[in-house]
Design an enzyme around this catalytic site. Structure first.
Site, mmCIF file in Angstrom:
data_model
loop_
_atom_site.group_PDB
_atom_site.id
_atom_site.type_symbol
_atom_site.label_atom_id
_atom_site.label_comp_id
_atom_site.label_asym_id
_atom_site.label_seq_id
_atom_site.Cartn_x
_atom_site.Cartn_y
_atom_site.Cartn_z
ATOM 1 C CB THR A 8 -17.177 -5.264 -17.865
ATOM 2 O OG1 THR A 8 -17.493 -6.594 -18.230
ATOM 3 C CG2 THR A 8 -16.331 -4.600 -18.935
ATOM 4 C CB SER A 9 -19.784 -4.279 -13.218
ATOM 5 O OG SER A 9 -18.747 -3.542 -12.632
ATOM 6 C CB THR A 10 -23.260 -5.812 -16.136
ATOM 7 O OG1 THR A 10 -23.000 -4.797 -17.101
ATOM 8 C CG2 THR A 10 -23.519 -5.181 -14.788
ATOM 9 C CD GLN A 13 -20.280 -2.540 -17.527
ATOM 10 O OE1 GLN A 13 -19.671 -3.375 -16.895
ATOM 11 N NE2 GLN A 13 -20.432 -1.292 -17.124
#
Length: 189
Positions: A8-10, A13
């Site tokens: 996930t990017s962040t 999430q």
């Protein structure tokens, strides 16, 4: 061996990351690696996972966007996997490159995505040309040049190019160009 990769990017999430890990384990992945990093950034855990994979293994991801940020990035990863004899399985798309059909589907989908990107760029160029012809296209606003006076003031006070760039939120190259233009103008007079 099935090897799972979740991303996930962040940090916000985390539920999505946990769901990916759960799904990969349910699919029978013996090793699952998860990382929270942008798709465009460095992904050391993915690199380590590819280095870990051996001939006959399969790298499993739940969705394509968890693995690659673009078609060219996908092909770069697939190439690295192929040189190691490792297959790729993308669960959401039903693609498994261990099979001839899976290889074909990945190539077809990659080609379609590349075609769509080329068409989008062509439409963009046409739109820009039309806007220019109608006198409506001005291009991107020159953010650094608008701050040239402040760049000069900071440079005169002894601030380094890096400090100036950081304080103004512009690139170091932009600071250099502004100061270089000033030096050229001074030398010409």
């Amino acid at each position: 061996m099935l090897i799972g990769y979740a991303r996930t990017s962040t940090l916000e999430q985390e539920a999505g990351l946990a769901a990916q890990v759960r799904d990969l384990e349910a699919l029978g992945c013996e090793k699952v690696v998860a990382e929270q990093t942008s798709a465009v950034g460095v992904r050391p855990k993915l690199d380590d996972l590819i280095s870990f994979a051996r001939d006959g293994d399969t790298l499993v991801v739940t969705k394509l966007d968890r693995l690659a940020r673009s078609v060219s990035h996908l092909w770069e990863i697939v190439g690295r996997l192929q040189t190691r004899g490792v297959a790729l399985r993308i669960v959401a798309m039903g693609i498994d490159t261990a099979t001839p059909t899976g290889k074909l589907m990945l190539n077809v989908l990659g080609s379609v995505a590349e075609f769509e990107r080329d068409m989008m760029l062509e439409r963009q160029r046409e739109g820009i040309a039309k806007a220019k012809a109608e006198g409506r296209y001005k291009g991107r606003a020159p953010t650094a040049r608008a701050k040239a006076d402040v760049v000069r003031e900071l440079a005169a006070s002894g601030a380094s190019m890096g400090d100036i760039a950081k304080r103004l939120g512009i690139g170091k190259g932009s600071v250099h160009r502004i100061l270089k233009a000033d030096n050229a103008a001074t030398a010409a007079t």
